[in-house]
Design an enzyme around this catalytic site. Sequence first.
Site, short mmCIF file in Angstrom:
data_model
loop_
_atom_site.label_atom_id
_atom_site.label_comp_id
_atom_site.label_asym_id
_atom_site.label_seq_id
_atom_site.Cartn_x
_atom_site.Cartn_y
_atom_site.Cartn_z
N TRP A 1 0.79 -1.24 0.00
CA TRP A 1 0.00 0.00 0.00
C TRP A 1 0.82 1.28 0.00
O TRP A 1 0.26 2.37 -0.10
CB TRP A 1 -0.96 0.04 1.20
CG TRP A 1 -0.37 -0.33 2.54
CD1 TRP A 1 -0.53 -1.53 3.18
CD2 TRP A 1 0.45 0.46 3.41
NE1 TRP A 1 0.15 -1.53 4.38
CE2 TRP A 1 0.75 -0.32 4.55
CE3 TRP A 1 0.97 1.76 3.34
CZ2 TRP A 1 1.55 0.14 5.62
CZ3 TRP A 1 1.77 2.23 4.39
CH2 TRP A 1 2.04 1.42 5.50
N LYS B 1 -2.50 -7.89 -8.31
CA LYS B 1 -3.39 -7.72 -7.15
C LYS B 1 -2.73 -6.73 -6.20
O LYS B 1 -1.85 -7.08 -5.43
CB LYS B 1 -3.64 -9.04 -6.42
CG LYS B 1 -4.86 -8.90 -5.51
CD LYS B 1 -4.75 -9.59 -4.18
CE LYS B 1 -3.78 -9.02 -3.19
NZ LYS B 1 -4.20 -7.76 -2.55
N PRO B 2 -3.17 -5.48 -6.26
CA PRO B 2 -2.58 -4.48 -5.35
C PRO B 2 -3.18 -4.62 -3.95
O PRO B 2 -4.12 -5.40 -3.74
CB PRO B 2 -2.98 -3.16 -5.99
CG PRO B 2 -4.19 -3.44 -6.78
CD PRO B 2 -4.19 -4.90 -7.14
N GLU C 1 10.37 -8.87 -2.68
CA GLU C 1 10.96 -7.57 -2.29
C GLU C 1 10.31 -7.21 -0.97
O GLU C 1 9.12 -6.85 -0.94
CB GLU C 1 10.64 -6.49 -3.35
CG GLU C 1 11.20 -6.77 -4.72
CD GLU C 1 12.69 -6.48 -4.84
OE1 GLU C 1 13.24 -5.80 -3.93
OE2 GLU C 1 13.30 -6.92 -5.82
N CYS D 1 10.09 1.29 1.89
CA CYS D 1 10.85 0.10 2.30
C CYS D 1 12.29 0.46 2.60
O CYS D 1 12.89 -0.08 3.52
CB CYS D 1 10.75 -0.98 1.23
SG CYS D 1 11.22 -0.39 -0.41
#
Length: 484
Positions: free
Chosen positions: A141, A165-166, A237, A271
Amino acid sequence: MTAEVRRNTLPVRNPRTGEIDYHITPPTADEVAAITARQREAQKDWAAAPIEHRAAVLRKWAEEIDKNRKAIVKAESTDTGRYRIPSEGPDGVIWSIRGWADSAPEIVKKAMLEGTSSTVPHVRYRSQLKPYPLLGVISPWNFPMMLSAIDAVPALMAGSAAIIKPSEVTPRFVEPLMETIQKVPELAKVLTYVVGGGETGQAVIDNVDIVCFTGSVATGRKVAEACARRFIPVFLELGGKDPVIVTENADVDRAADAVLRGSVYATGQICYSIERVYVQEKIHDAFVDKLVKKAEQIELNYPDIHNGHIGPFIFAKQAGIVDEQIDDAVKHGAQVRTGGKSQNLGGGLYMRPTVLTGVTHDMKVMRDETFGPVIPVIKYQTKDDAVKLANDTEFGLSGAVIAGSEEEALELGQQIDAGGISLQDTTLTISILRDAEKTSFNLSGMGGSRMGPASILRFFRKKALMTNTKPPSDMRNIRELPAA
Ligand code: NAD
């Protein structure tokens, strides 16, 4: 999607108001199977076309994204509670498409090897690159649109189809983005989005040939296990706990600027945000003073989304995780030099840049991923100490070194166990998207590089076709040997 709220819908929270003002209706597992079956059929023609043709089709998509920019930005801005980053989102995808369209044909051509065997000179070989038919992308998100497309674009260029698919936390951008895909009918046959949560992610994994996952370590582990059961490749990731080392020769002002931006940009929801700061003891106090002063000049973009510097937490639970880390640190002796816990403003959860000193590696804030605007600082004596501290982590996504010179920074950077090391600044990773390769260490990821030429080559099965230019060996002449 908004008009009718059916029983199997998922609620979506608005990060600025805290209200549920949107719903998504995930497809059933059977529907995902039907969608992917159609994509598989269409992929055959897609892969058979020359790469230049696929590049041209994708360029048309870039044009459509550009035309629908306003609606996409509005949706992603509502998804994330911020404006500046979503307003740059379409450009990120457009540049990625145009960049790959320019560079992919040459990269793929170079990977097609042809020659004579170095061990058996009468054998000639040539490569064939066969794209995996269907890529499944599962994305998080924090940068909804960009991270949903980052792997799909090179995969499509390679000749794969892709189903994305987010995150169910930020799905609003899918509607306007799907409109742009529908405007390019040839692309619409091989590229689609499905909305939903973990179950929908699972249904995607069950129907594809290769998976690119971006998200947390905990989910990444589940995804890797599911892919292992199906014997399909997976690229992970995952999270980070990225360190920065600031040496005694560093320019303190410049270092404070780089650390502050690297830690609090996007409210720290990146991240590769800087989450641990190691500063040589001689400059530690001056550095912390500067950092605190600069941090206090950062403004929340509340109440006006178009003002200030940092927005709310996108995911409400994240605020609780970050608060708990600060509480744990304070309970064990850390000092809050500025900032502090999250605050509810108009229903959104915000946090001011928070500088902590007196932290140790026993505290959660130095061990677990934070994903918030928190800057814990530790002083060190020797460079060896600094490297040891930087590498004392379960993660290994990225890191940074700020020193008196690039050479000094490079020497330390080479000793940090992480995939992307920024020198004389922080968080430079995205700048090498199509240039240099990097892979993560430890829990931060698994599989080949998402960056650089290797990125597109991940989506091919590599075949070797070999020809014997001489008559085949006669089995009757291949006798056992007498004892030596
Ligand atoms: P998450 O792991 O909670 O969710 C990621 C995606 O996985 C979502 O789309 C979710 O619906 C899906 N999912 C959940 N359960 C699933 C299951 N069982 N099977 C298949 N799919 C499932 O991550 P998040 O909270 O959305 O994102 C934040 C995390 O992402 C942080 O840890 C951050 O560091 C990481 N991240 C990493 C990178 C990177 O490039 N390394 C980039 C951005 C974010």
